[in-house]
Structure formats: structure tokens, C-alpha cells
Scaffold this active site. Structure first.
Site, PDB file in Angstrom:
ATOM      1  CD  GLU A 166      -3.290  -0.857   1.887  1.00  0.00           C
ATOM      2  OE1 GLU A 166      -3.304   0.055   2.725  1.00  0.00           O
ATOM      3  OE2 GLU A 166      -4.249  -1.634   1.731  1.00  0.00           O
ATOM      4  CD  GLU A 367      -3.755  -5.766   3.697  1.00  0.00           C
ATOM      5  OE1 GLU A 367      -4.602  -4.970   4.153  1.00  0.00           O
ATOM      6  OE2 GLU A 367      -2.528  -5.572   3.775  1.00  0.00           O
TER       7      GLU A 367
END
Ligand code: BGP
Length: 475
Positions: A166, A367
Site C-alpha cells: 500500500e 487483503e
């Protein structure tokens, strides 16, 4: 589009689950580990734990892997703590750090679980932060060296690698995540550029040192809806998509900045400086697959440009807004979780298709999941049917995406086991395995299988969603 029948999940589909080092391991200063930016954090809201103990995975990894094996995981996605391996980020290698990850990888191999290793998940070594962090190009060089150490020391045990978790969230929300990626906006985009160049070098290095291994980026990618069909809302959604999603993936895959995102940076005077050779490094690197995290879609409206476009109650999954570019908006069509995040399984399918149409690379979900206040009942169980419902709805949409023609390698939801959330403590839980600790009382840190554990176990065994008439299909 609907289908008469959905395609099955392919053989060898990587049913997995994810964690990160700093949210799970504990042992924050054990066996020579250096501090990370996360260990140096002091800004915890009252009543919220720090990360020093995590869920003690560092000391209990063998038992945890045994539980993962019982769960039936085919893949386990975890991150290496950079400062456990190189305590000051760019100096001596800590043999105990290497030993820990070799033991973990060996344990996974014995359990028949394929590791997916993230090089860096928010926890920059504090010593590098003190020398300028990602603002300094030396941090990019240190990252490439760190990656080399891991490829050389762990490469024989790890077939899949992820570069940076991320990066887009670290750049947009560094203060909230505690990742140290803060500063003035011009500097933050320079940090971003250094990360992109480092990532490119690391991908090329992986291909050179580990020709059999596969490596890819792992941003958070989410489709963005316009709040209405008004053309100004539509263009705002396109602008946010470019800045939030394609800026990162275009550089990672195509080796060039996205034109809209670049225009935004130039307009603000925030465009990063390229050092000699950067453009060539970006162009030379090619990922083997794209990993992405998805929790929800986003909705934005045209900006008002009156100083109110940025709202103050967002987080990494509630859009904050960008003055003069887009405003975060609520989507009235979507339910929300206990933390006000919208739940959008169909947006997951849309996101798959958008990424695949654009890049034509296999996709791995690293995720996706539901944070909730779980309750341990007197019989040692957690009845988390809300989580089963969330996962079922999202997995159904993966099946739609596969039927749509998207190449999906696997699904690693967040999280394999309860861990400390990025800014809401241990009480916000995601795991298939409950860890009995509170914010400040570690108790025995006992592990308990949740209802979702048994449900996921059955799913993996059958390589298909178990029948559960009670759950709507999320369409
Ligand atoms: C992602 C991060 C994870 C994780 C997850 C859930 O942004 O990569 O580290 O924690 O979100 O978020 P949170 O912990 O804020 O609920």
C-alpha cells in the site's frame, strides 16, 4: 452481466490469508531487532495499544503455522520486518533476524503452505527515518540492498514476493498509518518517486537473482464511482482514480507516470525530480503479477473548491478529498461495517476487471476482510457469521470476475489471525483465529478458532463456496 453458471475456481488457486510483521510479531526489540518508525510512534489515541507485543507471533509462529495448516491455507502472505533483518536499515545484517524468517519459511514449507513475502509493510527502520526517510534517495538504495539480502538469504524458500504494501496509502495517509511518510506535499511526492524507483530496481534484481521467483507490487486498489452522472462528478471520479490507483500501477507495470496524475502534480508544483537514470530504471522493471488490497469502493463528487473539499473524518477507506480536485461522498447504496467503511462486493468485481483490462497481468488479492468487535463466548468460540457473510459475498464476486475472463491467482484475506489494526487497536479484529488479549492486558494470548475458521476450512477443502442458503449473494 449475469451468467447461467459461474466458472469454478481453478486448480491450484492460492487460498490464503495475510498478516504484516509489525501488527503480528511482537518481540519489537528481541534478538537484536532495531526500532522501526512504528516502534517510535507515540500518537496512540487513549485506550489504544501500541505494537510492541503484537500477538506474539514471533515467539509462537510454530503453533500459529500449525493452525494455518489445520485451516488448510495454501498460501500465507506475511511481511519481513526490515529492522529485524538490518537493525539500522543499511548496516550490519542481524543473523537472528534471518534465522527467524528462515525458520518461519521452513515451517510453512513443511506445512505445505506457499509463502508470499512482502518486503516492506509500513515499518521503515527508525534509523533511516532519522536520516531523512524516503525523502532521501539513500533510503531507496538501502531498500534495494535490503531486498538483495532477503533474496540471497531467503530466496530458496520463497517463490512469491511483494515489493511495498500500500504505497499509495502511505503517501496519502502517512500520518495516520505512522509510516513516517509525512512532510510537505512536494516532499511527499518526492518520497513516492524514490519508492517507485526503488521498487523498479528491486523487481529487476529479483528477476536477476531468482529467475524462478515471481514479484509484484501490492497497492490498495478500489474502483471509484461518481456521486451522480453529472459530468463534473464523473471527471472528479476519473481524476481520483488516476491519482489513487493508476499513478502507482502505471509506473509499476508500464514504467511511466499516469498522464492525469502527472498533470495534477505539475498543476500543484509537486512533481518529483528525476535523477539521471530514473526513467530507464522505471521502464526496465516488469512485475510478474499484480497484488492488490481491496476493502471497499469509493465515491466522489466534483470539488467545491471553497476550502471544504477535504473532510476531517476519513481514513484509508473513507475518502478524505483533495481541495479543488474531488470531494469524498457517501454511497447511499452500500451498507457499512462497524467502523463506517462501506461494504461493496460488486465493486470488488469491477476493480478486478478494471485492473485486468488495463494491465493483463495475473491478479492476487493480498487483503480483503471485515474488521469487527468480535466476542469470545464462554465456550471459547467466536460466532462471526457477519465475517463469513462479508467473505462469502466477496469470494462470490471473485468467481464472477474469473467468469468475466480475469486471471486470478489467489485470495489472501486480512487476516490469518487477529492482529493490531493500523489505528484502532486490537479491538478491531479481522482474523480467522481469535487472540485473547485486550488493548493493555495481554492475558495468555490464547488462540481460538472462530466460526469463520471452520467455514474457510470447508471452502478450501472443496475449492468452492460452501452452500449457505441464508446468505444473499451480494448482487
Ligand atoms: C490496510 C493495511 C493493513 C491493515 C488493513 C486494515 O490498509 O495494509 O495493514 O491493517 O488495511 O486496516 P485497519 O487496520 O485500519 O482496519
Amino acid at each position: 452481466m449475469d451468467y447461467r453458471e459461474l466458472a469454478p475456481f481453478p486448480d491450484g488457486f492460492l487460498w490464503g490469508a495475510s498478516t504484516s510483521a509489525y501488527q503480528t510479531e511482537g518481540g519489537w526489540d528481541a534478538d537484536g531487532k532495531g526500532p522501526s518508525v512504528i516502534d517510535a510512534r507515540t500518537d496512540f489515541p487513549e485506550g489504544t495499544t501500541d505494537y510492541r507485543d503484537g500477538v506474539d507471533h514471533y515467539h509462537r509462529f510454530r503453533d500459529d503455522v500449525a493452525l494455518f495448516a489445520e485451516l488448510g491455507l495454501k498460501a500465507y502472505r506475511f511481511s519481513v520486518s526490515w529492522s529485524r533483518v538490518i537493525p539500522d536499515g543499511d548496516g550490519e545484517v542481524n543473523p537472528a533476524g534471518i534465522r527467524f524468517y528462515r525458520e518461519l519459511l521452513t515451517e510453512l514449507r513443511h506445512a505445505g503452505i506457499t509463502p508470499v513475502v512482502t518486503l516492506y509493510h509500513f515499518d521503515l527502520p527508525q534509523a533511516l527515518q532519522e536520516k531523512g526517510g524516503w525523502s532521501s534517495r539513500a533510503t531507496a538504495d538501502a531498500f534495494v540492498r535490503y531486498a538483495r539480502v532477503l533474496f540471497e538469504e531467503l530466496g530458496d524458500l520463497a517463490p512469491y514476493w511483494l515489493t511495498i504494501n500500500e504505497q499509495n496509502m502511505m503517501i496519502m495517509l502517512g500520518a495516520m498509518l505512522g509510516s513516517g511518510t509525512t512532510g510537505d506535499r512536494r516532499d511527499i511526492w518526492q518520497q513516492n518517486h524514490h519508492m517507485l524507483v526503488a521498487q523498479a530496481e528491486v523487481m529487476a534484481l529479483a528477476h536477476e537473482l531468482l529467475p524462478e521467483a515471481k514479484i509484484g507490487p501490492a497497492p490498495n486498489i478500489a474502483c471509484v464511482y461518481p456521486a451522480t452522472p453529472h459530468p463534473f462528478d464523473v471527471i472528479a471520479a476519473a481524476d481520483f482514480t488516476a491519482i489513487r490507483n493508476w499513478l502507482y500501477l502505471d509506473v509499476a507495470v508500464k514504467g511511466v507516470y499516469n498522464p492525469t496524475a502527472w498533470a495534477f502534480l505539475v498543476e500543484r508544483g509537486w512533481q518529483p525530480e528525476f535523477a539521471e537514470g530514473d526513467a530507464e530504471k522505471l521502464a526496465a522493471a516488469k512485475p510478474d503479477f499484480i497484488a492488490f488490497n481491496y476493502y471497499t469502493s469509493h465515491t466522489v463528487a466534483a470539488p467545491k473548491g471553497d476550502g471544504t473539499d477535504i473532510r476531517d473524518n476519513g481514513d484509508q477507506h473513507i475518502v478524505l478529498g483533495e481541495e479543488g480536485v474531488y470531494r469524498g461522498a457517501d454511497n447511499p447504496n452500500l451498507p457499512r461495517n462497524q467502523f463506517n467503511w462501506e461494504i461493496d462486493p460488486v465493486g470488488f468485481r469491477t476493480t478486478f476487471r478494471e485492473i485486468y483490462d488495463r494491465y493483463r497481468l495475473p491478479l492476487l488479492v493480498t487483503e480483503n476482510g471485515l474488521g469487527a468487535f468480535d466476542e469470545l463466548t464462554a465456550d471459547g468460540r467466536v460466532h462471526d457469521d457477519y465475517r463469513i457473510e462479508y467473505l462469502e459475498q466477496h469470494i462470490r464476486q471473485i468467481q464472477y470476475a474469473i467468469t468475466d475472463g480475469v486471471e486470478v491467482m489467489g485470495y489472501c484475506p486480512w487476516s490469518a489471525i487477529d492482529l493490531i489494526s493500523t489505528h484502532q487497536g486490537i479491538r478491531k479484529r479481522y482474523g480467522f483465529i481469535y487472540v485473547d488479549r485486550d488493548e493493555f492486558d495481554l492475558k495468555q494470548l490464547a488462540r481460538h478458532r472462530k466460526d469463520s475458521f471452520f467455514w474457510y476450512q470447508e471452502l478450501i477443502r472443496g475449492n468452492a463456496l460452501p452452500e449457505r442458503a441464508s446468505v444473499a449473494e451480494g448482487r
